[in-house]
Design a protein around this motif. Structure first.
Motif, PDB file in Angstrom:
ATOM      1  N   THR A 149       0.830  -1.201   0.000  1.00 25.89           N
ATOM      2  CA  THR A 149       0.000   0.000   0.000  1.00 25.89           C
ATOM      3  C   THR A 149       0.863   1.249   0.000  1.00 25.89           C
ATOM      4  OG1 THR A 149      -0.144  -0.005   2.426  1.00 25.89           O
ATOM      5  CG2 THR A 149      -1.883  -1.150   1.210  1.00 25.89           C
ATOM      6  N   GLY A 150       0.271   2.342  -0.468  1.00 29.42           N
ATOM      7  CA  GLY A 150       1.000   3.600  -0.536  1.00 29.42           C
ATOM      8  C   GLY A 150       0.687   4.511   0.634  1.00 29.42           C
ATOM      9  N   ARG A 151       1.702   5.257   1.078  1.00 26.64           N
ATOM     10  CA  ARG A 151       1.515   6.240   2.144  1.00 26.64           C
ATOM     11  C   ARG A 151       2.065   7.579   1.676  1.00 26.64           C
ATOM     12  NH1 ARG A 151       4.624   8.369   6.133  1.00 26.64           N
ATOM     13  NH2 ARG A 151       6.362   6.947   5.722  1.00 26.64           N
ATOM     14  N   GLY A 152       1.242   8.597   1.736  1.00 29.70           N
ATOM     15  CA  GLY A 152       1.690   9.914   1.313  1.00 29.70           C
ATOM     16  C   GLY A 152       2.777  10.442   2.236  1.00 29.70           C
ATOM     17  N   ILE A 153       3.842  10.969   1.649  1.00 28.58           N
ATOM     18  CA  ILE A 153       4.958  11.492   2.434  1.00 28.58           C
ATOM     19  C   ILE A 153       4.802  12.986   2.685  1.00 28.58           C
ATOM     20  CG2 ILE A 153       7.453  11.924   2.437  1.00 28.58           C
ATOM     21  CD1 ILE A 153       7.795   9.316   0.932  1.00 28.58           C
ATOM     22  N   ASN A 154       4.539  13.739   1.635  1.00 29.40           N
ATOM     23  CA  ASN A 154       4.442  15.197   1.794  1.00 29.40           C
ATOM     24  C   ASN A 154       3.013  15.699   1.591  1.00 29.40           C
ATOM     25  OD1 ASN A 154       4.295  14.732  -0.935  1.00 29.40           O
ATOM     26  ND2 ASN A 154       5.612  16.456  -1.510  1.00 29.40           N
ATOM     27  N   HIS A 155       2.048  14.792   1.785  1.00 29.86           N
ATOM     28  CA  HIS A 155       0.638  15.159   1.656  1.00 29.86           C
ATOM     29  C   HIS A 155      -0.213  14.130   2.387  1.00 29.86           C
ATOM     30  CE1 HIS A 155      -0.219  11.968  -1.408  1.00 29.86           C
ATOM     31  NE2 HIS A 155       1.087  12.062  -1.527  1.00 29.86           N
ATOM     32  N   ASP A 156      -1.391  14.539   2.764  1.00 29.72           N
ATOM     33  CA  ASP A 156      -2.339  13.649   3.441  1.00 29.72           C
ATOM     34  C   ASP A 156      -3.337  13.150   2.407  1.00 29.72           C
ATOM     35  OD1 ASP A 156      -4.233  12.356   4.959  1.00 29.72           O
ATOM     36  OD2 ASP A 156      -4.292  13.882   6.534  1.00 29.72           O
ATOM     37  N   ALA A 157      -3.159  11.894   1.996  1.00 23.83           N
ATOM     38  CA  ALA A 157      -3.995  11.335   0.927  1.00 23.83           C
ATOM     39  C   ALA A 157      -5.442  11.132   1.346  1.00 23.83           C
ATOM     40  CB  ALA A 157      -3.404  10.005   0.460  1.00 23.83           C
ATOM     41  N   SER A 158      -5.728  11.199   2.639  1.00 21.13           N
ATOM     42  CA  SER A 158      -7.100  11.006   3.101  1.00 21.13           C
ATOM     43  C   SER A 158      -7.924  12.285   2.984  1.00 21.13           C
ATOM     44  CB  SER A 158      -7.101  10.533   4.563  1.00 21.13           C
ATOM     45  OG  SER A 158      -6.643  11.559   5.436  1.00 21.13           O
ATOM     46  N   LYS A 159      -7.270  13.385   2.610  1.00 22.15           N
ATOM     47  CA  LYS A 159      -7.961  14.662   2.483  1.00 22.15           C
ATOM     48  C   LYS A 159      -8.019  15.072   1.012  1.00 22.15           C
ATOM     49  CE  LYS A 159      -6.587  16.257   7.071  1.00 22.15           C
ATOM     50  NZ  LYS A 159      -5.870  17.306   7.852  1.00 22.15           N
ATOM     51  N   PRO A 160      -8.917  15.994   0.655  1.00 28.81           N
ATOM     52  CA  PRO A 160      -8.984  16.444  -0.738  1.00 28.81           C
ATOM     53  C   PRO A 160      -7.623  16.954  -1.213  1.00 28.81           C
ATOM     54  CG  PRO A 160     -10.867  17.259   0.492  1.00 28.81           C
ATOM     55  CD  PRO A 160      -9.947  16.638   1.502  1.00 28.81           C
ATOM     56  N   ARG A 161      -7.326  16.682  -2.455  1.00 28.73           N
ATOM     57  CA  ARG A 161      -6.037  17.078  -3.032  1.00 28.73           C
ATOM     58  C   ARG A 161      -5.881  18.596  -3.019  1.00 28.73           C
ATOM     59  NH1 ARG A 161      -2.423  14.326  -6.244  1.00 28.73           N
ATOM     60  NH2 ARG A 161      -2.738  12.816  -4.572  1.00 28.73           N
ATOM     61  N   GLN A 162      -4.809  19.081  -2.421  1.00 27.96           N
ATOM     62  CA  GLN A 162      -4.563  20.516  -2.343  1.00 27.96           C
ATOM     63  C   GLN A 162      -4.130  21.086  -3.687  1.00 27.96           C
ATOM     64  OE1 GLN A 162      -1.651  20.343   0.973  1.00 27.96           O
ATOM     65  NE2 GLN A 162      -2.862  21.992   1.888  1.00 27.96           N
ATOM     66  N   ARG A 163      -4.491  22.345  -3.910  1.00 33.96           N
ATOM     67  CA  ARG A 163      -3.950  23.065  -5.045  1.00 33.96           C
ATOM     68  C   ARG A 163      -2.477  23.370  -4.791  1.00 33.96           C
ATOM     69  NH1 ARG A 163      -7.078  28.378  -5.918  1.00 33.96           N
ATOM     70  NH2 ARG A 163      -6.405  28.607  -3.742  1.00 33.96           N
ATOM     71  N   ARG A 164      -1.725  23.503  -5.871  1.00 29.47           N
ATOM     72  CA  ARG A 164      -0.297  23.767  -5.733  1.00 29.47           C
ATOM     73  C   ARG A 164      -0.032  25.012  -4.889  1.00 29.47           C
ATOM     74  NH1 ARG A 164       3.212  24.900 -11.075  1.00 29.47           N
ATOM     75  NH2 ARG A 164       2.317  26.965 -10.826  1.00 29.47           N
ATOM     76  N   GLN A 165      -0.807  26.070  -5.127  1.00 30.06           N
ATOM     77  CA  GLN A 165      -0.565  27.335  -4.428  1.00 30.06           C
ATOM     78  C   GLN A 165      -0.933  27.279  -2.949  1.00 30.06           C
ATOM     79  OE1 GLN A 165      -2.481  26.772  -7.089  1.00 30.06           O
ATOM     80  NE2 GLN A 165      -4.193  28.234  -7.256  1.00 30.06           N
ATOM     81  N   ASP A 166      -1.668  26.238  -2.540  1.00 32.44           N
ATOM     82  CA  ASP A 166      -2.049  26.108  -1.137  1.00 32.44           C
ATOM     83  C   ASP A 166      -1.076  25.237  -0.337  1.00 32.44           C
ATOM     84  OD1 ASP A 166      -4.315  27.650  -1.575  1.00 32.44           O
ATOM     85  OD2 ASP A 166      -5.549  25.905  -2.078  1.00 32.44           O
ATOM     86  N   ARG A 167      -0.145  24.601  -1.009  1.00 25.25           N
ATOM     87  CA  ARG A 167       0.791  23.708  -0.333  1.00 25.25           C
ATOM     88  C   ARG A 167       2.042  24.463   0.119  1.00 25.25           C
ATOM     89  NH1 ARG A 167       2.364  19.204  -4.270  1.00 25.25           N
ATOM     90  NH2 ARG A 167       3.281  18.309  -2.388  1.00 25.25           N
ATOM     91  N   PRO A 168       2.717  23.970   1.146  1.00 23.59           N
ATOM     92  CA  PRO A 168       3.997  24.572   1.533  1.00 23.59           C
ATOM     93  C   PRO A 168       4.993  24.458   0.370  1.00 23.59           C
ATOM     94  CG  PRO A 168       3.228  23.036   3.215  1.00 23.59           C
ATOM     95  CD  PRO A 168       2.354  22.839   2.018  1.00 23.59           C
ATOM     96  N   ARG A 169       5.826  25.453   0.222  1.00 23.84           N
ATOM     97  CA  ARG A 169       6.834  25.389  -0.844  1.00 23.84           C
ATOM     98  C   ARG A 169       7.874  24.326  -0.507  1.00 23.84           C
ATOM     99  NH1 ARG A 169       9.367  30.946  -2.341  1.00 23.84           N
ATOM    100  NH2 ARG A 169       9.864  29.840  -4.271  1.00 23.84           N
TER     101      ARG A 169
END
Length: 229
Positions: A149-169
């Motif tokens: 199984t996959g585990r998100g490293i720099n994102h929470d896959a259980s939540k709606p996918r963030q827009r690029r501009q809303d993510r930490p740089r």
């Protein structure tokens, strides 16, 4: 004025692309691109190519760099780039006299003199121990667990996918340019020590030349973008 020596490790062995470091890229031996960029940088005092291969050292001299023969025991697949830089510092007068050593990778042939200057200048102005080139990235990284199984490293896959501009740089090391305070690097022996400063290069290209496909892709891009040898 601070003395800055650029060291270009370029060993002879390459399994992914045989003879890579003297293979013509845009009609010029690959190692020559790094040499030309270093020689054109305003901050660089001396340019040294470290290699176990006489053909590479001959090309280095042809393009205006000092050639340093590297021992076989620090030239194999398992040898670190740091070992080549430490050897150059111990054996080359210009490196011994330098305040800063700049480690450049042959596998980034589109590195420019201006980018080298930017990294060297950032280290000096910010009084850092290490400055290194990075590019901003927007990838969603995953780790594959033991059960597949996959585990998100720099994102929470259980939540709606963030827009690029809303993510930490986030930034990725390009591996192309490292400027190191020599007196700190020698006793530490690793490229990251003390205070390390990422230097964002917005126009840097993210393709390293590790496989034949990489070579084809980067050379095609370079020709399309109008890069000259």
């Amino acid at each position: 004025m601070e003395r800055v020596a650029a060291i270009i490790p370029a060993r002879g062995g390459s399994k992914g692309i045989p003879g890579k470091n003297i293979k013509p890229f845009l009609g010029v031996p690959l190692v020559a691109h790094a040499i030309k960029a270093a020689l054109g940088a305003k901050t660089i005092s001396d340019v040294i190519v470290s290699s176990d291969d006489d053909a590479i050292l001959s090309v280095a001299r042809e393009y205006g760099a000092a050639a340093l023969k590297r021992p076989a025991d620090i030239s194999g697949d398992e040898a670190s780039s740091e070992s080549a830089v430490l050897h150059a510092i111990s054996e080359n007068d210009a490196c011994q006299a330098a305040d800063t050593v700049v480690f450049l990778q042959c596998t980034s042939p589109l590195t420019t003199s201006e980018e080298i200057d930017q990294v060297v200048t950032a280290r000096a102005e910010m009084d850092a121990d290490t400055a290194f080139s990075v590019v901003e990235v927007h990838a969603f990284l995953w780790q594959i667990e033991a059960d597949g199984t996959g585990r998100g490293i720099n994102h929470d896959a259980s939540k709606p996918r963030q827009r690029r501009q809303d993510r930490p740089r986030e930034f990725r090391e390009t591996g192309a340019i490292y400027a190191l305070r020599k007196d700190g690097f020698v006793p530490e022996g690793v490229r990251f020590f003390g205070r390390s400063i990422p230097v964002v290069l917005p126009d840097a290209i993210e393709i390293d030349l590790d496989t034949p496909r990489d070579w084809l892709a980067l050379e095609a891009y370079a020709r399309a973008a109008g890069h000259q040898s």
